[in-house]
Design an enzyme around this catalytic site. Sequence first.
Site, mmCIF file in Angstrom:
data_model
loop_
_atom_site.group_PDB
_atom_site.id
_atom_site.type_symbol
_atom_site.label_atom_id
_atom_site.label_comp_id
_atom_site.label_asym_id
_atom_site.label_seq_id
_atom_site.Cartn_x
_atom_site.Cartn_y
_atom_site.Cartn_z
ATOM 1 N N TYR A 1 -2.023 -1.469 11.174
ATOM 2 C CA TYR A 1 -2.316 -1.958 9.818
ATOM 3 C C TYR A 1 -1.205 -1.528 8.851
ATOM 4 O O TYR A 1 -0.639 -2.346 8.119
ATOM 5 C CB TYR A 1 -3.674 -1.427 9.323
ATOM 6 N N LYS B 1 1.953 -3.729 6.558
ATOM 7 C CA LYS B 1 2.346 -3.650 5.145
ATOM 8 C C LYS B 1 3.851 -3.439 5.044
ATOM 9 O O LYS B 1 4.544 -4.090 4.251
ATOM 10 C CB LYS B 1 1.595 -2.502 4.443
ATOM 11 N N SER C 1 0.838 -1.198 0.000
ATOM 12 C CA SER C 1 0.000 0.000 0.000
ATOM 13 C C SER C 1 0.869 1.242 0.000
ATOM 14 O O SER C 1 1.990 1.244 0.549
ATOM 15 C CB SER C 1 -0.866 -0.011 1.262
HETATM 16 C C1 UD1 Z 1 -6.748 4.239 3.839
HETATM 17 C C2 UD1 Z 1 -5.457 3.809 4.474
HETATM 18 C C3 UD1 Z 1 -4.659 2.978 3.524
HETATM 19 C C4 UD1 Z 1 -5.440 1.796 3.079
HETATM 20 C C5 UD1 Z 1 -6.728 2.282 2.443
HETATM 21 C C6 UD1 Z 1 -7.575 1.056 2.177
HETATM 22 C C7 UD1 Z 1 -4.698 5.452 6.083
HETATM 23 C C8 UD1 Z 1 -3.729 6.536 6.374
HETATM 24 N N1 UD1 Z 1 -4.660 4.943 4.854
HETATM 25 O O1 UD1 Z 1 -6.436 5.176 2.820
HETATM 26 O O2 UD1 Z 1 -3.514 2.500 4.158
HETATM 27 O O3 UD1 Z 1 -4.690 1.035 2.176
HETATM 28 O O4 UD1 Z 1 -7.454 3.126 3.338
HETATM 29 O O5 UD1 Z 1 -8.610 1.378 1.343
HETATM 30 O O6 UD1 Z 1 -5.474 5.100 6.890
HETATM 31 N N2 UD1 Z 1 -12.731 10.721 3.685
HETATM 32 C C9 UD1 Z 1 -13.732 11.591 4.043
HETATM 33 N N3 UD1 Z 1 -14.886 11.098 4.549
HETATM 34 C C10 UD1 Z 1 -15.096 9.755 4.721
HETATM 35 C C11 UD1 Z 1 -14.078 8.859 4.353
HETATM 36 C C12 UD1 Z 1 -12.900 9.368 3.842
HETATM 37 O O7 UD1 Z 1 -13.574 12.811 3.911
HETATM 38 O O8 UD1 Z 1 -16.179 9.381 5.219
HETATM 39 C C13 UD1 Z 1 -11.475 11.229 3.111
HETATM 40 C C14 UD1 Z 1 -10.238 10.881 3.921
HETATM 41 O O9 UD1 Z 1 -10.014 11.845 4.902
HETATM 42 C C15 UD1 Z 1 -9.182 10.860 2.837
HETATM 43 C C16 UD1 Z 1 -9.935 10.408 1.581
HETATM 44 O O10 UD1 Z 1 -11.306 10.631 1.857
HETATM 45 O O11 UD1 Z 1 -8.695 12.157 2.602
HETATM 46 C C17 UD1 Z 1 -9.718 8.941 1.278
HETATM 47 O O12 UD1 Z 1 -9.986 8.186 2.450
HETATM 48 P P1 UD1 Z 1 -10.038 6.593 2.463
HETATM 49 O O13 UD1 Z 1 -10.897 6.122 1.362
HETATM 50 O O14 UD1 Z 1 -10.375 6.170 3.858
HETATM 51 O O15 UD1 Z 1 -8.560 6.156 2.094
HETATM 52 P P2 UD1 Z 1 -7.165 6.571 2.766
HETATM 53 O O16 UD1 Z 1 -7.349 7.094 4.122
HETATM 54 O O17 UD1 Z 1 -6.432 7.412 1.788
#
Ligand code: UD1
Length: 341
Positions: free
Chosen positions: A151, A155, A126
């Site tokens: 987690y 990785k 990842s």
């Molecule tokens: C996360 C994990 C990553 C993992 C991946 C699995 C971390 C730092 N990274 O990535 O290791 O491989 O998930 O899919 O935890 N967001 C919102 N509202 C929401 C959900 C998300 O604003 O309800 C935003 C988050 O703040 C982020 C973006 O959307 O900026 C993407 O979030 P997400 O899909 O959870 O992925 P990551 O956090 O990038």
Amino acid sequence: MTQILVTGGTGYIGSHTVVELQNAGYEVVIVDDLSNSNIDVLDNITKITGKKLAFEQFNLADAAKTDEFFSRNKNIAAIIHFAASKAVGESVQIPLHYYRNNLVSLMNLLDCQLKYGVANIVFSSSCTVYGQPDKLPVTESTPRKDAESPYGNTKRVNEDILHDTIHANPQLKGIALRYFNPIGAHPSALIGELPLGVPQNLVPFITQTAAGLRKELSIFGNDYDTVDGSAVRDYINVVDLAKAHVIAIERLLKGKNKAGYEVFNLGTGNGSSVLEIVNAFEKVTGVKLNYIIVPRRAGDIEKIWADTTYANNELGWKAEKGLEETLLSAWNWEKRVRRIQ
Ligand code: UD1
């Protein structure tokens, strides 16, 4: 036919990869404990490809079961190892479960590879291993940083376990694929991402909000140093991602690898903000999303996207599907699952 073991093959990325492997003519055996997936996925894979596959249900952290499996399956040419626990928040609550599940399963597989002579493995890594990089975009040689969660640490440590084991046993060959943010679903809408409980990831939360299962999307932070203040990620279509696994397997089987252990970034090379994703989703689906801005989520980084030059040149692979098409595929999947017309 060449047989490939896909661990976690009923999961989100695993199931899409099984489809691409079967389409490319490989015979697939799946091992999955179904802890975060559904047995129906097997039928849906078969509906897409028209091909049968073998399936066994057990957890690869069980050394005896894993050994017994390999003792019965002597034709496996390569492994793609997806099976892992993946909820970042949960990993902070129950770290031992994450370390045991994610590290021991890889170690058991490597033990069996040595014992039964299975040379090749592709590992699901990842972009989380980069943390918040000092320089963007990130290349494969961008330094890794301390993980933000157990987690993420699994990785990183699994990459090291793979690297060190291959170094000590040159008969083994491995590729770690560092995924950026996989989203979307198969164009048939027969397989996709189906999180248990409240989704933690952005796109499943968006599609469930659009489907009326959630009242509103919370956008975590609008004060980042980005184009519109919301955090930026490199969102990659899951089918594009799946195809890269077939290429990685072929690279190993045909001996085209340049080192025993190789690493590739799998992303699009483009960053999108959360608000850009929301706007693109509304545009392509015509569905208005309720959302509110809330404070940043602990552990989130500000921005990351991939430099894909190495994967493009070395694997001859490139992400092909655009963001709107990908978001529409996620919506079509959600609509099928929720029986929305
Ligand atoms: C996360 C994990 C990553 C993992 C991946 C699995 C971390 C730092 N990274 O990535 O290791 O491989 O998930 O899919 O935890 N967001 C919102 N509202 C929401 C959900 C998300 O604003 O309800 C935003 C988050 O703040 C982020 C973006 O959307 O900026 C993407 O979030 P997400 O899909 O959870 O992925 P990551 O956090 O990038």
